[in-house]
Scaffold this motif. Sequence first.
Motif, PDB file in Angstrom:
ATOM      1  N   GLY A   1       0.858  -1.193  -0.029  1.00  0.00           N
ATOM      2  CA  GLY A   1       0.070   0.173   0.055  1.00  0.00           C
ATOM      3  C   GLY A   1       0.731   1.273  -0.215  1.00  0.00           C
ATOM      4  N   TYR A   2       2.100   1.136   0.107  1.00  0.00           N
ATOM      5  CA  TYR A   2       3.022   2.520  -0.013  1.00  0.00           C
ATOM      6  C   TYR A   2       3.542   2.963  -1.610  1.00  0.00           C
ATOM      7  CZ  TYR A   2       3.340   0.927   4.707  1.00  0.00           C
ATOM      8  OH  TYR A   2       2.831   0.579   6.002  1.00  0.00           O
ATOM      9  N   ASP A   3       3.262   4.116  -1.721  1.00  0.00           N
ATOM     10  CA  ASP A   3       3.480   4.652  -3.020  1.00  0.00           C
ATOM     11  C   ASP A   3       5.128   4.649  -3.203  1.00  0.00           C
ATOM     12  OD1 ASP A   3       3.568   5.871  -5.429  1.00  0.00           O
ATOM     13  OD2 ASP A   3       2.346   7.522  -4.789  1.00  0.00           O
ATOM     14  N   THR A   4       5.212   3.994  -4.160  1.00  0.00           N
ATOM     15  CA  THR A   4       6.851   4.033  -4.301  1.00  0.00           C
ATOM     16  C   THR A   4       7.495   5.085  -5.295  1.00  0.00           C
ATOM     17  OG1 THR A   4       6.410   2.321  -6.169  1.00  0.00           O
ATOM     18  CG2 THR A   4       7.319   1.173  -3.955  1.00  0.00           C
ATOM     19  N   PHE A   5       6.401   5.659  -5.767  1.00  0.00           N
ATOM     20  CA  PHE A   5       6.862   7.013  -6.618  1.00  0.00           C
ATOM     21  C   PHE A   5       6.660   8.141  -5.915  1.00  0.00           C
ATOM     22  CE2 PHE A   5       5.516   3.841  -9.783  1.00  0.00           C
ATOM     23  CZ  PHE A   5       6.566   3.741 -10.483  1.00  0.00           C
ATOM     24  N   ASN A   6       6.350   8.151  -4.473  1.00  0.00           N
ATOM     25  CA  ASN A   6       6.185   9.274  -3.594  1.00  0.00           C
ATOM     26  C   ASN A   6       7.350   9.320  -2.731  1.00  0.00           C
ATOM     27  OD1 ASN A   6       5.493  11.098  -1.818  1.00  0.00           O
ATOM     28  ND2 ASN A   6       3.413  10.368  -1.242  1.00  0.00           N
ATOM     29  N   PRO A   7       8.369  10.248  -2.997  1.00  0.00           N
ATOM     30  CA  PRO A   7       9.688  10.359  -2.423  1.00  0.00           C
ATOM     31  C   PRO A   7       9.244  10.912  -0.678  1.00  0.00           C
ATOM     32  CG  PRO A   7       9.341  12.136  -3.611  1.00  0.00           C
ATOM     33  CD  PRO A   7       8.396  11.240  -4.148  1.00  0.00           C
ATOM     34  N   THR A   8       8.337  11.023  -0.369  1.00  0.00           N
ATOM     35  CA  THR A   8       7.747  11.429   1.057  1.00  0.00           C
ATOM     36  C   THR A   8       7.177  10.337   1.648  1.00  0.00           C
ATOM     37  OG1 THR A   8       5.653  12.145   0.577  1.00  0.00           O
ATOM     38  CG2 THR A   8       7.509  14.000   0.349  1.00  0.00           C
TER      39      THR A   8
ATOM     40  N   LYS B   1      29.810   9.223   8.365  1.00  0.00           N
ATOM     41  CA  LYS B   1      28.792   9.975   7.787  1.00  0.00           C
ATOM     42  C   LYS B   1      28.368   9.425   6.266  1.00  0.00           C
ATOM     43  CE  LYS B   1      28.776  12.985  11.093  1.00  0.00           C
ATOM     44  NZ  LYS B   1      27.657  13.263  11.735  1.00  0.00           N
ATOM     45  N   GLY B   2      27.164   9.517   5.744  1.00  0.00           N
ATOM     46  CA  GLY B   2      26.847   9.175   4.442  1.00  0.00           C
ATOM     47  C   GLY B   2      26.587   7.791   4.244  1.00  0.00           C
ATOM     48  N   GLU B   3      26.253   7.107   5.361  1.00  0.00           N
ATOM     49  CA  GLU B   3      25.885   5.566   5.268  1.00  0.00           C
ATOM     50  C   GLU B   3      24.413   5.499   4.844  1.00  0.00           C
ATOM     51  OE1 GLU B   3      26.616   2.486   7.491  1.00  0.00           O
ATOM     52  OE2 GLU B   3      28.739   2.761   7.634  1.00  0.00           O
ATOM     53  N   LYS B   4      23.824   4.765   4.047  1.00  0.00           N
ATOM     54  CA  LYS B   4      22.719   4.749   3.672  1.00  0.00           C
ATOM     55  C   LYS B   4      21.932   3.199   3.582  1.00  0.00           C
ATOM     56  CE  LYS B   4      23.663   8.727   0.404  1.00  0.00           C
ATOM     57  NZ  LYS B   4      23.505   9.039  -1.083  1.00  0.00           N
ATOM     58  N   VAL B   5      20.791   3.256   3.926  1.00  0.00           N
ATOM     59  CA  VAL B   5      20.099   2.059   3.726  1.00  0.00           C
ATOM     60  C   VAL B   5      19.172   2.229   2.429  1.00  0.00           C
ATOM     61  CG1 VAL B   5      17.772   3.059   4.906  1.00  0.00           C
ATOM     62  CG2 VAL B   5      18.234   0.746   4.944  1.00  0.00           C
ATOM     63  N   ASP B   6      18.948   1.034   1.983  1.00  0.00           N
ATOM     64  CA  ASP B   6      18.374   1.132   0.486  1.00  0.00           C
ATOM     65  C   ASP B   6      17.145   1.744   0.520  1.00  0.00           C
ATOM     66  OD1 ASP B   6      20.053  -0.374  -1.114  1.00  0.00           O
ATOM     67  OD2 ASP B   6      19.935  -2.160   0.343  1.00  0.00           O
ATOM     68  N   TYR B   7      16.234   1.565   1.616  1.00  0.00           N
ATOM     69  CA  TYR B   7      14.817   2.217   1.726  1.00  0.00           C
ATOM     70  C   TYR B   7      14.120   2.729   2.604  1.00  0.00           C
ATOM     71  CZ  TYR B   7      14.464   0.436  -3.342  1.00  0.00           C
ATOM     72  OH  TYR B   7      14.800   0.366  -4.760  1.00  0.00           O
ATOM     73  N   ALA B   8      13.424   3.602   3.116  1.00  0.00           N
ATOM     74  CA  ALA B   8      12.934   3.793   4.387  1.00  0.00           C
ATOM     75  C   ALA B   8      11.457   4.334   3.997  1.00  0.00           C
ATOM     76  CB  ALA B   8      13.673   4.979   4.977  1.00  0.00           C
ATOM     77  N   ILE B   9      10.570   3.534   4.675  1.00  0.00           N
ATOM     78  CA  ILE B   9       9.156   3.811   4.476  1.00  0.00           C
ATOM     79  C   ILE B   9       8.650   4.853   5.595  1.00  0.00           C
ATOM     80  CG2 ILE B   9       6.786   2.873   4.616  1.00  0.00           C
ATOM     81  CD1 ILE B   9       7.922   0.208   3.506  1.00  0.00           C
ATOM     82  N   PHE B  10       8.125   6.022   5.083  1.00  0.00           N
ATOM     83  CA  PHE B  10       7.973   7.104   6.014  1.00  0.00           C
ATOM     84  C   PHE B  10       6.118   6.897   6.228  1.00  0.00           C
ATOM     85  CE2 PHE B  10      12.112   8.455   5.876  1.00  0.00           C
ATOM     86  CZ  PHE B  10      12.350   9.381   6.843  1.00  0.00           C
TER      87      PHE B  10
ATOM     88  N   PRO C   1      10.443   7.686   9.702  1.00  0.00           N
ATOM     89  CA  PRO C   1      10.578   6.253   9.198  1.00  0.00           C
ATOM     90  C   PRO C   1       9.907   5.149  10.160  1.00  0.00           C
ATOM     91  CG  PRO C   1      12.600   7.282  10.165  1.00  0.00           C
ATOM     92  CD  PRO C   1      11.619   8.488  10.359  1.00  0.00           C
ATOM     93  N   ILE C   2       9.202   4.316   9.410  1.00  0.00           N
ATOM     94  CA  ILE C   2       8.601   3.233  10.165  1.00  0.00           C
ATOM     95  C   ILE C   2       9.007   1.795   9.768  1.00  0.00           C
ATOM     96  CG2 ILE C   2       6.329   4.602  10.493  1.00  0.00           C
ATOM     97  CD1 ILE C   2       5.143   2.868   8.084  1.00  0.00           C
ATOM     98  N   ILE C   3       9.936   1.773   8.635  1.00  0.00           N
ATOM     99  CA  ILE C   3      10.534   0.681   8.301  1.00  0.00           C
ATOM    100  C   ILE C   3      11.651   1.088   7.510  1.00  0.00           C
ATOM    101  CG2 ILE C   3      10.176  -1.516   7.243  1.00  0.00           C
ATOM    102  CD1 ILE C   3       7.314  -1.417   7.160  1.00  0.00           C
ATOM    103  N   ILE C   4      12.873   0.393   7.978  1.00  0.00           N
ATOM    104  CA  ILE C   4      13.920   0.714   6.986  1.00  0.00           C
ATOM    105  C   ILE C   4      14.195  -0.704   6.310  1.00  0.00           C
ATOM    106  CG2 ILE C   4      14.979   2.555   8.274  1.00  0.00           C
ATOM    107  CD1 ILE C   4      16.784   0.707   9.784  1.00  0.00           C
ATOM    108  N   ILE C   5      14.697  -0.702   5.104  1.00  0.00           N
ATOM    109  CA  ILE C   5      15.008  -1.619   4.231  1.00  0.00           C
ATOM    110  C   ILE C   5      16.454  -1.812   3.614  1.00  0.00           C
ATOM    111  CG2 ILE C   5      13.930  -3.273   2.610  1.00  0.00           C
ATOM    112  CD1 ILE C   5      11.442  -1.666   2.829  1.00  0.00           C
TER     113      ILE C   5
END
Length: 350
Positions: free
Chosen positions: A40-47, A61-70, A75-79
């Motif tokens: 149900g999350y809009d993968t085209f919505n960057p917010t 600094k600058g470490e990144k996780v592939d996706y975060a659902i907001f 953020p409620i889930i980091i992926i």
Amino acid sequence: MELQNQLKALAEKVVKLKEQIDTEESTKHAFVLPFINLLGYDTFNPTEVVPEFTADLGLKKGEKVDYAIFQNGEPIIIIECKNWKEKLVAHNSQLFRYFHTTKTRFALLTNGIEYQFYTDLEATNKMDEKPFLEFDITQLKESTINEITKFHKSNFDIDEIVDNASSLKYTKEIKKMISIELEEPSYDFVRLFAGKVYSGRLTEKVMGEFTDLVSKAFSQTISEKVNNRLNSALHKEAEKQLEEDKEPEKASKVNTTEEELEGFRIIVAILRRKLAIDRIVHRDTQSYFGILLDDNNRKPLCRLHLNGGNKYLGVFDEMKKETRHFIETVDDIYQFEKELLQTVDYYEEE
């Protein structure tokens, strides 16, 4: 049912395409993003779905996780994603390093086929070493689909998922231990039963004999229970068939449509935030499709009027007076989430 069908379709896609996918990026786009989308999350919505989410940790600094659902700006889930050919090894994962730098309670490690959901049951704000939910999307069971449903945008409730996570995690570990003991009983396991039924000294020879006996006894017990349940089910089915043969069922004038059932599923997704699913019951009639609390006609939750020229959702106030709202499709039901949940409050106040 809709989510189950979507998961099945994605599983079929994974099996069909995986051999043609060689990179982590391809895995993300072909398998992981569709999974996020069906939740149900809009993968085209960057917010809402943020790719390459930065979570700085100390001097690193600058470490990144592939996706975060907001949700609501947090953020409620980091992926973290891996190539589908890679094994998931959480201990080497970046998820561990910056789980506590965000306000999220959930982390997902996946290669597009295997999914591992983590939280912080053992130490606050520190990701557990073992997942509380893990599955292979190509081998999903109904019970697992029910757990995945809780992560859907329309159902997401942090407290409910965390409360359930503890039970899931330890039940899974206990089941794993039981399977191991059934396959190859340990000394302590055999001693537990031998000590209760054998009055003599538990010598090495006696323990060897009881190892085989305990293994056989458990196998026979499980087999007997399975057979008993099958026989019971067959007996009930036979009784039901006899009843149907005795008294032919009168043709019903009520025709429940797939659209009505889809509307019912949406209403369940909304109301389950306050009600157990088995308390939400539908009862179709010729003039409307009713949704009741505890299957009680005196406790209407709402009504669907979908079989006429226009479609309406009927909601009830504290006096049980129905107000109809025009809807173009059943998806418009989500716009009346507040009114539906308020109806539940009326009955709780009673």
